[in-house]
Design a protein around this motif. Structure first.
Motif: not given
Length: 125
Positions: A81-97
């Motif tokens: 969950f944390a690894a997936a959440l890192m995508r939008p938190l680091s500037g990526g898209e929420w869809l990546d999560f």
């Protein structure tokens, strides 16, 4: 389909997720450096941290495939969950999560299939 088959499918799903994730981490996938520095890991420690994450992920994969353990599945759920959440938190898209939901939902589902309190009631064999 019986509970034993569902459990095996989920074990293989978690195994695949964590072998792949662990291998990318151990090989220090460049895109992931941003994830670690976003949460405060110093750049000079990223390689060591990623290799450690990779090794831990391989152990999670093997343990889950051979014989699921409650604590390991809880860790796998939280970590994925944390690894997936890192995508939008680091500037990526929420869809990546969203796209990675199965990475954390598979170990959660396996936990409930293997250890859930209703297990005996659902499958009296």
């Amino acid at each position: 389909m019986n509970t034993r088959t569902i459990k095996l499918i989920l074990q293989i799903a978690v195994f695949g997720t964590f072998v792949g994730h662990g291998t990318f981490a151990f090989l220090v996938k460049p895109q992931w450096i941003v994830f670690l520095t976003t949460v405060g890991i110093p750049l000079d420690m990223v390689q060591t941290v990623m290799k450690t994450i990779g090794i831990i992920d391989w152990f999670v994969a093997l343990i889950t495939l051979v014989r699921p353990v409650k604590a390991v599945l809880i860790y796998a759920t939280i970590w994925a969950f944390a690894a997936a959440l890192m995508r939008p938190l680091s500037g990526g898209e929420w869809l990546d999560f969203v796209e990675r939901a199965s990475n954390f939902l598979a170990p959660a589902a396996l936990y409930f299939v293997a250890f859930g309190s209703d297990r005996k009631k659902d499958n009296p064999k």
